[in-house]
Design a protein around this motif. Structure first.
Motif, short mmCIF file in Angstrom:
data_model
loop_
_atom_site.label_atom_id
_atom_site.label_comp_id
_atom_site.label_asym_id
_atom_site.label_seq_id
_atom_site.Cartn_x
_atom_site.Cartn_y
_atom_site.Cartn_z
N TRP A 281 0.84 -1.21 0.00
CA TRP A 281 0.00 0.00 0.00
C TRP A 281 0.87 1.26 0.00
CZ3 TRP A 281 -4.95 1.07 -0.88
CH2 TRP A 281 -5.39 2.36 -0.59
N GLN A 340 -6.67 2.57 8.25
CA GLN A 340 -6.68 3.93 7.73
C GLN A 340 -5.44 4.72 8.14
OE1 GLN A 340 -9.19 2.02 8.69
NE2 GLN A 340 -11.12 3.14 8.77
N ASN A 343 -2.63 5.82 5.69
CA ASN A 343 -2.74 7.04 4.89
C ASN A 343 -2.44 8.29 5.71
OD1 ASN A 343 -3.27 6.01 2.37
ND2 ASN A 343 -5.50 6.14 2.57
N ALA A 407 -8.70 -2.94 -0.85
CA ALA A 407 -8.26 -1.59 -0.50
C ALA A 407 -8.15 -0.70 -1.73
CB ALA A 407 -6.93 -1.66 0.23
N GLY A 411 -11.09 1.21 -0.69
CA GLY A 411 -10.46 1.93 0.40
C GLY A 411 -9.96 1.02 1.50
#
Length: 441
Positions: A281, A340, A343, A407, A411
């Motif tokens: 990611w 989360q 990010n 993802a 998301g």
């Protein structure tokens, strides 16, 4: 005729000496072999996993975008988990026919050979799609070999552990995962930092695979030195840790195998969610330096080592089943908000990795105990091998692929939902199987 039935004095002396040696084999001695073996296997695992993110999408799949190339790499990554139960079936037969030492030698040479072969892999620019075909073949070889690398030492360790220290000795095999990740991440971080991107992609990434082969050779001799001695062979026999019929084991213990495969599902799903997936990611969807994230992984793995050790101390105080249930509930809570954080920049990544590895260590530290303790002694060797294979297949094999698909399309919260499903699977398994609950409490 009578003379043939009476043992010679020197044979009796050796038997007496062996009996003395049996009593001298301590759990700590077995633990050394377990740690060496598991660390070498997990180092192989993480070298391939990191290359699946940093190398193979560009080397093997340059004809698609980076996300698709990484998904293709993760699909090939999963092949080893599909092949692992097949390897167990093949090598259990080798064990029964030729012995544990022969089985282990063949399996680890196959593992080392498959790993070294990856280091020589030509890219797509050289041989086209044959590059992907060869990578898949080598990955299948690694999976079959991992199935055969089951040496029974973890089960032997569990059976020889003191009654009040079973949680402590159950965590010892699991130390190999964070230790292997630390070394693999450090190696890749070094080569990415010191080489230009072109040199790294051309030849720098290959060196960790050579190191993996060398570690496999060392681990082979270390493990053979133990499992092939008459003293250990006798101890395996005395503990009835011999291969049993796969068909008979499945027929009599299918329920234990299924429940045993789902009991550690939360920890096995989290395993890839804090090791392989976050690197993909960060590399694909953020502007963070992959080297810096590899260093964060090293910090997280160090926290994981401490948490695995702590799991042994805690389990001996409150019980392994209770710890597995509490940690699964913690993973369920973690899944709702933590992904989360990937990010949220450097600090968010650090919090995610440290918290994730702390939870992983507590849960994963006792997952081997949940698997091994669910079988009668006579079927533990075969049953534990099959259950471990299925647990990795269901809980971890496709986790990086599924998490990245979810993802990238829906998301990071969707990846958290996948992790939540693993936690619920563990809670359901622990709640449904009363027999398992009694045996590992």
């Amino acid at each position: 005729m009578t003379a043939r039935t009476v043992p010679a004095p020197h044979i009796m002396d050796r038997a007496a000496h062996a009996g003395t040696r049996h009593s001298e084999i301590m759990p700590g001695e077995i633990a050394i072999g377990v740690i060496v073996g598991r660390t070498s296997e997990f180092f192989d695992f993480f070298v391939y996993a990191i290359a699946s993110v940093l190398v193979f999408p560009a080397l093997v799949f340059p004809f698609v975008d980076r996300v698709t190339g990484t998904l293709y790499s993760f699909a090939i990554f999963a092949l080893a988990f599909v092949a692992r139960p097949i390897g167990s079936l093949i090598f259990l037969g080798v064990d029964e026919a030729l012995g544990r030492g022969t089985k282990l030698t063949i399996a680890l040479f196959l593992l080392g050979g498959s790993t070294a072969a990856v280091a020589f892999l030509p890219g797509y620019e050289t041989i086209g799609l044959w590059s992907a075909a060869l990578l898949a073949l080598f990955r299948l070889g690694q999976g079959v070999a991992l199935g055969g690398a089951w040496d029974g030492l973890a089960s032997l360790l569990a059976l020889n552990a003191p009654e009040n220290r079973r949680g402590w000795y159950a965590m010892i095999p699991q130390l190999g995962a964070p230790l292997g990740l630390m070394v693999a991440s450090a190696l890749f971080a070094f080569f990415v930092t010191t080489l230009s991107p072109a040199d790294f992609l051309d030849w720098g990434w290959r060196y960790p695979f050579f190191v993996a082969f060398a570690i496999n050779v060392v681990a082979l001799f270390a493990r053979l030195r133990m499992v092939s001695t008459p003293q250990y062979e006798a101890l395996f026999e005395r503990r009835e840790l011999q291969p049993s019929s796969v068909a008979e084991t499945l027929r009599s213990d299918w329920r234990n195998i299924v429940i045993g495969a789902f009991a550690p599902l939360a920890s096995f799903a989290l395993f890839h969610m804090v090791t392989v997936f976050p690197l993909s990611w960060v590399f694909l969807f953020t502007r963070q330096d992959p080297v810096r994230f590899l260093l964060i992984e090293i910090v997280g793995a160090a926290v994981g080592v401490v948490a695995v050790v702590a799991s042994g101390l805690i389990a001996d105080r409150i019980g392994r089943r209770y710890l597995l249930g509490v940690s699964a509930a913690g993973i369920a809570a973690f899944s709702g908000f933590a992904p989360q954080l990937l990010n949220a920049g450097y600090l968010g990544e650090l919090v995610f990795m440290v918290a994730g590895f702390a939870l992983l260590g507590l849960a994963f530290g006792q997952s081997s105990g949940a698997v091994a303790a669910n079988f009668a002694t006579a079927r533990r060797y075969t049953g534990a091998a099959l259950t471990s294979d299925l647990a990795w297949l269901f809980g971890a094999g496709f986790a990086p692929f599924v998490a990245l698909v979810l993802a990238s399309n829906f998301g990071l919260i969707a990846a958290g939902a996948y992790l939540l499903s693993g936690a619920l699977g563990t809670l359901a398994a622990l709640g449904i199987n009363k027999e398992l609950a009694q045996r590992i409490s």
